[in-house]
Design a protein around this motif. Structure first.
Motif, PDB file in Angstrom:
ATOM      1  N   LEU A 120     -12.127   3.045  -4.602  1.00 14.81           N
ATOM      2  CA  LEU A 120     -11.179   4.163  -4.677  1.00 14.81           C
ATOM      3  C   LEU A 120     -11.909   5.495  -4.542  1.00 14.81           C
TER       4      LEU A 120
ATOM      5  N   ALA B 176      -0.305   9.708   6.926  1.00 18.32           N
ATOM      6  CA  ALA B 176      -0.205   8.245   6.959  1.00 18.32           C
ATOM      7  C   ALA B 176       1.155   7.755   6.462  1.00 18.32           C
TER       8      ALA B 176
ATOM      9  N   LEU C 119       2.479   1.437   1.014  1.00 14.71           N
ATOM     10  CA  LEU C 119       1.835   0.122   1.005  1.00 14.71           C
ATOM     11  C   LEU C 119       0.530   0.173   0.219  1.00 14.71           C
ATOM     12  N   ALA C 120      -0.244   1.253   0.390  1.00 12.39           N
ATOM     13  CA  ALA C 120      -1.531   1.357  -0.304  1.00 12.39           C
ATOM     14  C   ALA C 120      -1.312   1.412  -1.809  1.00 12.39           C
TER      15      ALA C 120
ATOM     16  N   LEU D 270       2.387   4.188   5.177  1.00  8.25           N
ATOM     17  CA  LEU D 270       1.203   3.419   4.764  1.00  8.25           C
ATOM     18  C   LEU D 270       0.807   3.764   3.337  1.00  8.25           C
TER      19      LEU D 270
ATOM     20  N   ILE E  79      -7.956   1.695   1.156  1.00  5.49           N
ATOM     21  CA  ILE E  79      -7.262   1.209  -0.036  1.00  5.49           C
ATOM     22  C   ILE E  79      -6.470  -0.058   0.282  1.00  5.49           C
ATOM     23  N   ILE E  80      -5.724  -0.038   1.413  1.00  8.27           N
ATOM     24  CA  ILE E  80      -4.880  -1.202   1.714  1.00  8.27           C
ATOM     25  C   ILE E  80      -5.738  -2.446   1.932  1.00  8.27           C
TER      26      ILE E  80
ATOM     27  N   LEU F 222     -10.322  -7.373  -2.395  1.00  8.75           N
ATOM     28  CA  LEU F 222     -10.692  -7.458  -3.808  1.00  8.75           C
ATOM     29  C   LEU F 222      -9.704  -8.326  -4.591  1.00  8.75           C
TER      30      LEU F 222
ATOM     31  N   GLU G 140       3.556  -9.158   1.278  1.00  4.75           N
ATOM     32  CA  GLU G 140       3.157  -7.853   1.797  1.00  4.75           C
ATOM     33  C   GLU G 140       2.998  -7.905   3.309  1.00  4.75           C
TER      34      GLU G 140
ATOM     35  N   SER H 257      -0.176  -1.808  -3.303  1.00  3.23           N
ATOM     36  CA  SER H 257      -1.232  -2.819  -3.363  1.00  3.23           C
ATOM     37  C   SER H 257      -2.153  -2.563  -4.554  1.00  3.23           C
ATOM     38  N   ILE H 258      -2.259  -1.312  -5.008  1.00  2.00           N
ATOM     39  CA  ILE H 258      -3.003  -1.051  -6.252  1.00  2.00           C
ATOM     40  C   ILE H 258      -2.185  -1.533  -7.451  1.00  2.00           C
TER      41      ILE H 258
ATOM     42  N   LEU I  50     -13.576  -1.963  -7.814  1.00  2.00           N
ATOM     43  CA  LEU I  50     -12.324  -1.299  -7.417  1.00  2.00           C
ATOM     44  C   LEU I  50     -12.467   0.221  -7.544  1.00  2.00           C
TER      45      LEU I  50
ATOM     46  N   ILE J 145      -6.517   5.693   3.599  1.00  2.00           N
ATOM     47  CA  ILE J 145      -5.398   4.803   3.268  1.00  2.00           C
ATOM     48  C   ILE J 145      -5.740   3.349   3.634  1.00  2.00           C
TER      49      ILE J 145
ATOM     50  N   ILE K 104      -0.591  -4.164  -7.802  1.00  2.00           N
ATOM     51  CA  ILE K 104      -0.834  -5.585  -8.076  1.00  2.00           C
ATOM     52  C   ILE K 104      -1.856  -5.738  -9.199  1.00  2.00           C
ATOM     53  N   TYR K 105      -2.828  -4.819  -9.261  1.00  2.00           N
ATOM     54  CA  TYR K 105      -3.876  -4.929 -10.275  1.00  2.00           C
ATOM     55  C   TYR K 105      -3.301  -4.862 -11.682  1.00  2.00           C
TER      56      TYR K 105
ATOM     57  N   TYR L 111      -9.396  -2.988   1.611  1.00  2.00           N
ATOM     58  CA  TYR L 111     -10.431  -3.401   0.661  1.00  2.00           C
ATOM     59  C   TYR L 111      -9.871  -3.585  -0.738  1.00  2.00           C
ATOM     60  N   ALA L 112      -9.182  -2.555  -1.261  1.00  2.00           N
ATOM     61  CA  ALA L 112      -8.683  -2.658  -2.634  1.00  2.00           C
ATOM     62  C   ALA L 112      -7.478  -3.588  -2.697  1.00  2.00           C
ATOM     63  N   GLY L 113      -6.606  -3.534  -1.690  1.00  2.00           N
ATOM     64  CA  GLY L 113      -5.355  -4.270  -1.769  1.00  2.00           C
ATOM     65  C   GLY L 113      -5.451  -5.711  -1.350  1.00  2.00           C
TER      66      GLY L 113
END
Lengths: 350, 175
Positions: free
Chosen positions: B41, A122, A128-129, A125, B60-61, B68, A165, A132-133, B37, B57, A135-136, B63-65
């Motif tokens: 994951l 991927a 990006l994934a 990507l 995660i992008i 949520l 994003e 995006s985590i 979260l 991937i 951000i938490y 649903y989690a990114g």
């Protein structure tokens, strides 16, 4: 030759991950030094020059100072999330760098490419994934501090990151369409050679609009000025990390600068030909060197615009994101798709 | 002696279920969201175990990114001070909720019991790559794919229309 022993392969992978982490930490430390020195020059000041020659020991002194600061937790804070947030921000910042190739893939030890930590299918990507985590870290840090400035900073930040994003993702798709793959080493390989015999075949010359959009989007995604609204001092004290001190603050600080380095790495890989440069074919070790030079150019650029541009207003930020970046990125994507469809030889897709 | 795959499977499966339980038992919505979260994951981890890299991937992008984060956004805006759940409840909320969950639980148990697990063949390990997911999606399932995108577009336009009408009403009230 048989397959190499699994322990040796594991050792190589762990070693290169450790090296990359140490290099990133050092790069972070000296980026803070570089930023302070350069901003001083831009503002006709001298900057930190007392600790060591040219103030080169300043990051070390800062680190020691932060290490000995009081470790406090604000009253009414959600303890677990308060401690979790800076760690989350820092870990994701380092993880995102894992897929960026910083040298030729054929330099190998026990069949493991040395100049990239991991090469998942991927590819881009993954970055990006992981971001995006990340951000938490900001949201949780701002919320768990139980302070209105932190909360407002976190709200602004999450809105900003989600908005930009989208534009960044769409700008990246243009490059992916041209390369026909998500994997970063393939994208770099696609950019080898020259146009008209002298112009490097970099994507910046094929996708200038995409590059511009990615640059603006990356500036916003990494909270750099003029898009540093989440921590605008005059309004929010320090934004989401107002209530953080000592090493927990340092973790947020590290995350921020490592994110800048990763964003520069992504932009270099996608648009500036990654590790490619003169004489890399003869001396593969030059690959990481060219990569560092290009990253440095981006770092200088980010510091330069910080010294040049005033912070924009929040409504302007949202307008730029949704009414300018996203439509232009869609336009760029549509044009690229049509061109790849008409001249399939341009795109690498099957 | 369990294989490495089994150990990883049980780790992610246990984490997913445990964080799911944590999610529905917390009083503060913020903590529930974080537990959710962790569930998302761990599901991504399970997809990875099944060689479905691309799906993992995307999980995660998207649903989690995205989803949520929006949920957290709403929680922070509505309950910014206490982080506690709303006190207003629909009448009979608890009994109805228990009944509906029991129906859902019974349905999944029925599905689980009526499935013949021996038959499913192992898909090729490169099934989950971006290329193969793309080919499957656009060669075999192009119609459902397009229908889903039209559905999303409708929802998008609907949201804009609703939000816009509300603003016009309030500005009329003010004058």
């Amino acid at each position: 030759m048989g397959s190499p022993p699994i322990l040796a392969v594991l050792a190589v992978i762990v070693a290169k991950a450790l090296v990359v982490i140490v290099v990133l930490l050092t790069a972070f430390a000296y980026m803070t030094w570089l930023e302070r020195r350069l901003i001083s020059r831009f503002q006709v000041r001298i900057g930190p020059n007392r600790v060591g020659p040219f103030g080169l020991m300043q990051p070390l002194a800062d680190g020691i100072k932060l290490f000995f600061k009081e470790d406090f937790v604000p009253a009414g804070a959600d303890k677990v999330l308060y401690y979790l947030a800076p760690g989350l921000a820092m870990v994701t910042a380092f993880t995102a760098f894992a897929v960026i190739p910083f040298g030729p893939p054929d330099v190998q030890l026990f069949g493991v490419p040395l100049f990239q930590i991991s090469n998942p299918n991927a590819g881009i990507l993954f970055v990006l994934a992981v971001t995006s985590i990340g951000i938490y870290g900001i949201i949780l840090g701002g919320w768990s501090s139980n302070s209105k400035y932190s909360l407002l900073g976190a709200l602004r930040s999450s809105a900003q990151l989600i908005s930009y994003e989208l534009g960044v993702g769409l700008a990246i798709v243009g490059v992916v369409l041209l390369a026909g793959t998500l994997q970063l080493p393939e994208i770099v390989k696609e950019q080898s050679g020259f146009f008209f015999g002298f112009l490097p075949r970099w994507n910046i010359f094929v996708q200038p609009l995409g590059f511009l959009l990615l640059l603006i989007g990356a500036t916003a995604e990494t909270n750099r000025p003029p898009f540093d609204l989440p921590e605008s001092e005059q309004e929010l004290v320090a934004g989401f990390h107002t209530e953080y001190g000592g090493m927990k603050f340092a973790a947020f600080f590290v995350a921020e600068y490592v994110n800048v380095i990763t964003a520069s790495g992504v932009a270099t890989t996608l648009f500036l030909g990654g590790w490619q440069g003169p004489f890399v074919d003869q001396f593969p070790i030059l690959g990481p060197l060219w990569f560092v030079v290009k990253i440095f150019a981006f770092a200088f650029f980010f510091i330069w615009i910080r010294a040049t541009l005033p912070r924009i207003r929040y409504d302007q930020l949202m307008d730029v994101g949704w009414k300018l970046l996203v439509p232009l990125a869609l336009l760029n994507l549509a044009i690229t798709s049509v061109i790849v469809l008409i001249w399939p030889s341009l795109g690498g897709g099957s | 002696m369990p294989t490495l795959n089994q150990i990883i499977f049980w780790f992610f499966a246990f984490t997913a279920v445990a964080s799911g339980i944590v999610m529905i038992t917390r009083q503060k919505p913020m903590q529930s969201a974080i537990a959710f979260l962790v569930t998302l994951l761990s599901l991504a981890g399970l997809y990875l175990l099944l060689d479905a890299q691309f799906v993992a991937i995307l999980q995660i992008i998207i649903y989690a990114g995205a989803i949520l984060v929006l949920i957290l956004f709403v929680i922070m805006l509505l309950h910014s001070h206490s982080g506690e759940g709303s006190t207003s409840k629909v009448p009979l909320q608890r009994p109805v909720a228990i009944l509906l969950s029991l129906i859902l639980f019974g349905g999944s148990i029925y599905l689980f019991a009526s499935t013949d697990f021996g038959v499913a063949s192992t898909p090729p390990s490169d099934m989950g790559t971006a290329q193969n997911v793309g080919h499957t999606l656009f060669d075999k399932f192009i119609l459902p794919f397009e229908v889903a995108s039209i559905l999303l577009l409708t929802g998008l336009i609907g949201a804009v229309v609703l939000a816009k009408r509300e603003r016009e009403d309030s500005s009329n009230d003010a004058h």
